[in-house]
Write an enzyme that holds these catalytic residues in place. Structure first.
Site, PDB file in Angstrom:
ATOM      1  N   VAL A 164       0.851  -1.187   0.000  1.00 46.27           N
ATOM      2  CA  VAL A 164       0.000   0.000   0.000  1.00 46.27           C
ATOM      3  C   VAL A 164       0.882   1.231   0.000  1.00 46.27           C
ATOM      4  O   VAL A 164       1.763   1.372   0.854  1.00 46.27           O
ATOM      5  CB  VAL A 164      -0.942   0.022   1.232  1.00 46.27           C
ATOM      6  N   ALA A 170       4.410   4.083   3.102  1.00 53.43           N
ATOM      7  CA  ALA A 170       3.963   2.833   2.486  1.00 53.43           C
ATOM      8  C   ALA A 170       4.090   1.703   3.496  1.00 53.43           C
ATOM      9  O   ALA A 170       4.679   1.866   4.572  1.00 53.43           O
ATOM     10  CB  ALA A 170       4.816   2.521   1.257  1.00 53.43           C
ATOM     11  N   LYS A 171       3.545   0.579   3.176  1.00 47.22           N
ATOM     12  CA  LYS A 171       3.763  -0.637   3.961  1.00 47.22           C
ATOM     13  C   LYS A 171       3.465  -1.817   3.058  1.00 47.22           C
ATOM     14  O   LYS A 171       2.653  -1.716   2.133  1.00 47.22           O
ATOM     15  CB  LYS A 171       2.815  -0.671   5.165  1.00 47.22           C
ATOM     16  N   GLY A 172       4.121  -2.939   3.335  1.00 54.03           N
ATOM     17  CA  GLY A 172       3.873  -4.132   2.542  1.00 54.03           C
ATOM     18  C   GLY A 172       3.838  -5.350   3.435  1.00 54.03           C
ATOM     19  O   GLY A 172       4.304  -5.312   4.581  1.00 54.03           O
TER      20      GLY A 172
END
Ligand code: NAD
Length: 438
Positions: A82, A127-129
């Protein structure tokens, strides 16, 4: 974000990255975070258009990650990335491997990264994943195949100018090295700046491992100065003795503070004369856990939070300071080393008691700040010595602390609300300048 090393569980299974026990939280700290966003946005008088824009992630990607397991069978994992907001610069945020992770959680964590980068004024978005998997049952080579296939699936998203991953829960330096290698094989040349939290040998930054704990020490020092409390002899209790907590304790002790209690998920140790932090670290190196450490008296883990002390550093997991225990907290300062250690319901109780809370998005931003330094060094191809990294980190965190403090004084709000106001306004200001592309 989290840098950590390979660990072996008592069962013999290998766990990479921070301990999985951190997932034992039952509430949703991310809803709390968005509630705080709403409060700050209202105080800022954010116009309704920008409010709508900033409450939504820019991009949400779901990918399938098929790999062949060691036994020859094919398994398909789900991966998320995201990008919450990239108005101020490339997206920045960790990747976690976790069986329970959801897209909603990744979304909220990406928002969190956006505010964190803005509060320390580094030119990154958030962001993050994640990959939905249980790393405790996967072999190292299976994890490598998952990492490489996930990276390949996101090859058009990742990039030093667009989206820069980092370690998070259950990922570490080694995983970052695999991402860098996969990305570099696709682009046909070495691209070190595509990830941070890499091994120093391949473009990682000196001082990154200690950066978050060092940041906790720096902002605590600022808070004590502001409150006219002495450094020397100030009694500190630290919950969590991992990367963040142990470094914070070590550096605070070096500043003359007295570490009266430390804990991990095995035990909590109190010593009113001061815990010998180096001895505790040596004990953990040998025994893996604090349990049995002879340098103090053992108390129930939760009692550490309400101990008679001046500074409390929750540096373990989320949601530990709640309306239930907040009334009993005796510390005058709380430095949130962990992400989301205080629930929204506890905020007003701490306010009423006059507790000075250094909020997570400021207190633990040292890690992402040195990640930014790593990216700068990689792009410049010139590497700084550790004193330079630490000095620049100190300068950014002291400035950020003072920025948040003066906003909190100007608007008569607590430090958390001020930190959100500062970061939301910084992101909003760039949106206004850039205008709406249509
Ligand atoms: P870590 O896995 O290295 O350490 C976590 C520590 O907390 C361990 O000692 C563990 O035993 C302990 N712990 C777990 N549950 C506990 C409990 N209920 N009571 C007491 N201790 C408990 O993780 P870390 O990297 O130090 O991260 C800690 C927190 O800081 C997390 O919330 C993380 O998201 C946040 N954070 C870390 C970084 C970083 O750079 N490492 C940056 C920003 C935020």
């Amino acid at each position: 974000m989290s840098d950590s090393t390979t660990k072996v569980r008592p069962s013999g299974q290998t766990v990479i990255g921070p301990d999985k026990d951190r997932f034992l939280s039952h509430d949703n700290p991310f809803e709390d975070m968005m509630a705080r966003f709403d409060h700050a946005a209202e105080l800022l008088g954010l116009d309704s258009g920008l409010y709508k824009v900033l409450r939504m992630p820019e991009k949400q990607i779901i990918v399938s990650v098929p790999i062949q397991l060691d036994n020859g069978e094919v398994e398909v994992f789900t991966g998320y990335r995201v990008l919450y907001n990239t108005s101020r610069g490339p997206a920045k945020g960790g990747i976690r491997f976790d069986l329970k992770v959801t897209l909603d959680e990744v979304k909220a964590l990406a928002a969190w990264m956006t505010w964190k980068c803005a509060v320390v004024n580094i030119p990154f978005g958030g962001a993050k994943g994640a990959v939905v998997c249980d790393p405790t049952v996967l072999s190292l080579s299976e994890l490598e195949r998952i990492t490489r296939r996930y990276t390949a699936a996101l090859i058009d998203t990742f990039g030093p100018e667009s989206d820069i991953p980092a370690p998070d829960v259950n990922t570490n330096e080694r995983v970052m090295a695999w991402i860098m290698d996969t990305y570099s094989m696709h682009t046909r040349h070495a691209v070190t700046a595509v990830v941070t939290g890499k091994p120093v040998e391949m473009g990682g930054s000196l001082g990154r491992r200690e950066a978050t704990g060092r940041g906790c020490m720096i902002v605590t020092r600022e808070a004590l100065n502001h409150l006219k409390m002495p450094l020397k002899g100030t009694r500190v209790a630290v919950q969590g003795f991992g990367n963040v907590g142990s470094v914070a304790a070590e550096l605070m002790a070096q500043e003359g503070m007295s570490i009266v209690a430390v804990s991990d998920n095995s035990s909590a140790i109190v010593n009113t004369k001061g815990v010998n932090v180096e001895a505790a670290l040596a004990w953990i190196k040998e025994h893996r856990y604090l349990k049995g450490f002879p340098g103090g008296e053992e108390i129930p883990g939760n009692d550490l939070l309400t101990l008679d002390c001046d500074v409390l550093v929750p540096a373990a997991v989320e949601n530990v300071i709640t309306p239930h225990n907040a009334p009993s907290i005796k510390a005058k300062v709380i430095c949130e080393g962990a992400n989301g250690p205080t629930t929204a319901g506890a905020d007003s109780i701490l306010d009423d008691k006059g507790v000075f809370v250094i909020p997570d998005i400021l207190a633990n931003a040292g890690g992402v700040t040195v990640s930014y330094f790593e990216w700068v060094q990689d792009r410049g191809g010139y590497f700084w010595d550790e004193p330079t990294v630490n000095e620049r980190l100190g300068r950014i965190l002291r400035t950020s602390f003072q920025d948040v403090l003066s906003l909190s004084q100007r608007h008569a709000v607590n430090m958390r609300t001020a930190a959100y106001m500062l970061s939301i306004e910084r992101v909003a200001a760039v949106h206004r300048l850039r205008g709406m592309y249509a």
